[in-house]
Design a protein around this motif. Structure first.
Motif, short mmCIF file in Angstrom:
data_model
loop_
_atom_site.label_atom_id
_atom_site.label_comp_id
_atom_site.label_asym_id
_atom_site.label_seq_id
_atom_site.Cartn_x
_atom_site.Cartn_y
_atom_site.Cartn_z
N LYS A 132 5.49 2.44 -6.34
CA LYS A 132 5.21 3.09 -5.06
C LYS A 132 5.99 2.40 -3.94
O LYS A 132 6.57 3.06 -3.08
CB LYS A 132 3.71 3.05 -4.75
N LEU A 133 6.00 1.08 -3.95
CA LEU A 133 6.74 0.34 -2.93
C LEU A 133 8.22 0.65 -3.01
O LEU A 133 8.88 0.89 -2.00
CB LEU A 133 6.51 -1.16 -3.09
N ALA A 134 8.76 0.65 -4.23
CA ALA A 134 10.20 0.80 -4.41
C ALA A 134 10.67 2.24 -4.25
O ALA A 134 11.71 2.50 -3.65
CB ALA A 134 10.59 0.27 -5.79
N TYR A 135 9.92 3.19 -4.82
CA TYR A 135 10.38 4.57 -4.87
C TYR A 135 9.86 5.42 -3.72
O TYR A 135 10.55 6.31 -3.24
CB TYR A 135 9.97 5.21 -6.19
N ASP A 136 8.62 5.19 -3.31
CA ASP A 136 7.99 6.08 -2.34
C ASP A 136 7.95 5.52 -0.93
O ASP A 136 7.69 6.25 0.02
CB ASP A 136 6.55 6.39 -2.78
N SER A 137 8.18 4.24 -0.79
CA SER A 137 8.08 3.62 0.52
C SER A 137 9.46 3.22 1.04
O SER A 137 10.33 2.81 0.28
CB SER A 137 7.19 2.37 0.45
N HIS A 138 9.65 3.37 2.34
CA HIS A 138 10.88 2.92 2.99
C HIS A 138 10.66 1.55 3.63
O HIS A 138 11.48 1.13 4.43
CB HIS A 138 11.31 3.91 4.08
N ILE A 139 9.58 0.89 3.29
CA ILE A 139 9.19 -0.31 4.02
C ILE A 139 9.71 -1.57 3.33
O ILE A 139 9.29 -1.89 2.22
CB ILE A 139 7.66 -0.39 4.16
N ILE A 164 8.05 -3.28 8.56
CA ILE A 164 8.21 -4.35 7.59
C ILE A 164 6.83 -4.93 7.24
O ILE A 164 5.96 -5.03 8.11
CB ILE A 164 9.15 -5.45 8.13
N ILE A 165 6.65 -5.26 5.97
CA ILE A 165 5.41 -5.89 5.50
C ILE A 165 5.72 -7.36 5.21
O ILE A 165 6.70 -7.67 4.53
CB ILE A 165 4.89 -5.21 4.22
N ILE A 166 4.89 -8.24 5.75
CA ILE A 166 5.09 -9.68 5.54
C ILE A 166 3.97 -10.21 4.65
O ILE A 166 2.79 -9.97 4.92
CB ILE A 166 5.10 -10.44 6.88
N VAL A 167 4.36 -10.93 3.62
CA VAL A 167 3.37 -11.53 2.72
C VAL A 167 3.67 -13.01 2.54
O VAL A 167 4.81 -13.46 2.68
CB VAL A 167 3.37 -10.84 1.33
#
Length: 280
Positions: A262-269, A240-243
């Protein structure tokens, strides 16, 4: 943390977000989950009905039926947790602050909807508006998030600017719920290793904030800040990434152009956005 609000449009992507929310509910000591659907009987900005054959009551009943089906799917994971169903004829995110205040919501979980929903959610204004409007943390779950792996590592991002906006109480709720390694990450342009007085003060404060947690501090150079964050998170198999976004700058950069794709399509994070604390 007590009440968890799950936003859904009944798509499979939204159900994936609901599954993820159910997984984190127990560690976060959630005792109430609200399954929420916002429908609109009128086309925004007009007096035209969405469908001539469907009345407001029809839309409400249909929404409640779908929410009940979702409730049945989540019950095995949410054993012992109260589940409430809510459907309203409104438009989010404008109403989100009132909703959270009325229902005493502590965390919002939202996914993505349909093939074009990702662009509307992450590339359009909906997500940034939701984050700006919400006074509680917002957890965004990408469409390909892997369910069942749990949370084993976190990345907390910082631009080394105003550390007083970090909502320490809300941050600690997550750190206490998931006693796992935390990577405190700053990604900046250039190769200059010197820091301003403000940045040095923030670094010292960050070490104090995380002193009771298993935290490591990383400072890396990258021309594109968001790409650097995502690349680092993927290399370290981050859960998980916290901002803590600002109204300008980092927030706008995170939800613009191909980075969000990239965040939405390529990342599972999944991405957890903590609302900034009021400036004193």
């Amino acid at each position: 943390m007590k009440t968890l609000l799950i936003l859904t449009d009944f798509s499979e992507n939204a159900f994936r977000a609901a599954e993820y929310a159910a997984e984190v509910a127990i560690p976060l000591q959630i005792n109430r989950v609200i399954l929420y659907h916002a429908y609109q009987s009128i086309i925004g900005g007009t007096d035209l009905p969405i469908g001539n054959s469907q009345s407001n009551q029809d839309l409400y009943l249909q929404s409640m039926e779908h929410l009940a089906l979702l409730q049945d799917r989540l019950k095995p994971t949410l054993k012992g947790i109260q589940i409430d169903l809510m459907a309203e004829d409104i438009s989010l995110p404008a109403y989100i602050s009132d909703l959270c205040k009325t229902e005493q919501v502590d965390l919002i979980v939202m996914g993505v909807s349909g093939r074009s929903g990702l662009e509307k959610l992450l590339l359009g204004s909906t997500t940034s508006m939701m984050i700006e409007e919400s006074k509680v943390p917002v957890l965004i779950v990408p469409k390909d998030t892997i369910i069942g792996k749990g949370i084993s590592s976190m990345v907390f991002t910082t631009d080394l600017k105003d550390h007083t906006t970090i909502p320490v109480h809300q941050l600690y709720e997550f750190l206490d719920a998931f006693p796992i390694p935390v990577q405190v990450l700053n990604v900046a342009k250039g190769t200059d290793d010197t820091y301003s007085a403000e940045a040095r003060d923030t670094i010292a404060s960050l070490h104090t904030i995380f002193e009771n947690y298993p935290a490591n501090f990383e400072y890396i150079n990258e021309d594109n800040t968001v790409e650097g964050i995502l690349s680092y998170a993927n290399r370290h198999q981050t859960s998980i990434i916290i901002v803590v976004p600002r109204k300008t700058g980092f927030l706008s950069s995170f939800f613009k152009s191909s980075i969000s794709k990239k965040l939405a399509y390529d990342s599972h994070i999944p991405l957890l956005s903590l609302p900034p604390a009021p400036v004193k």
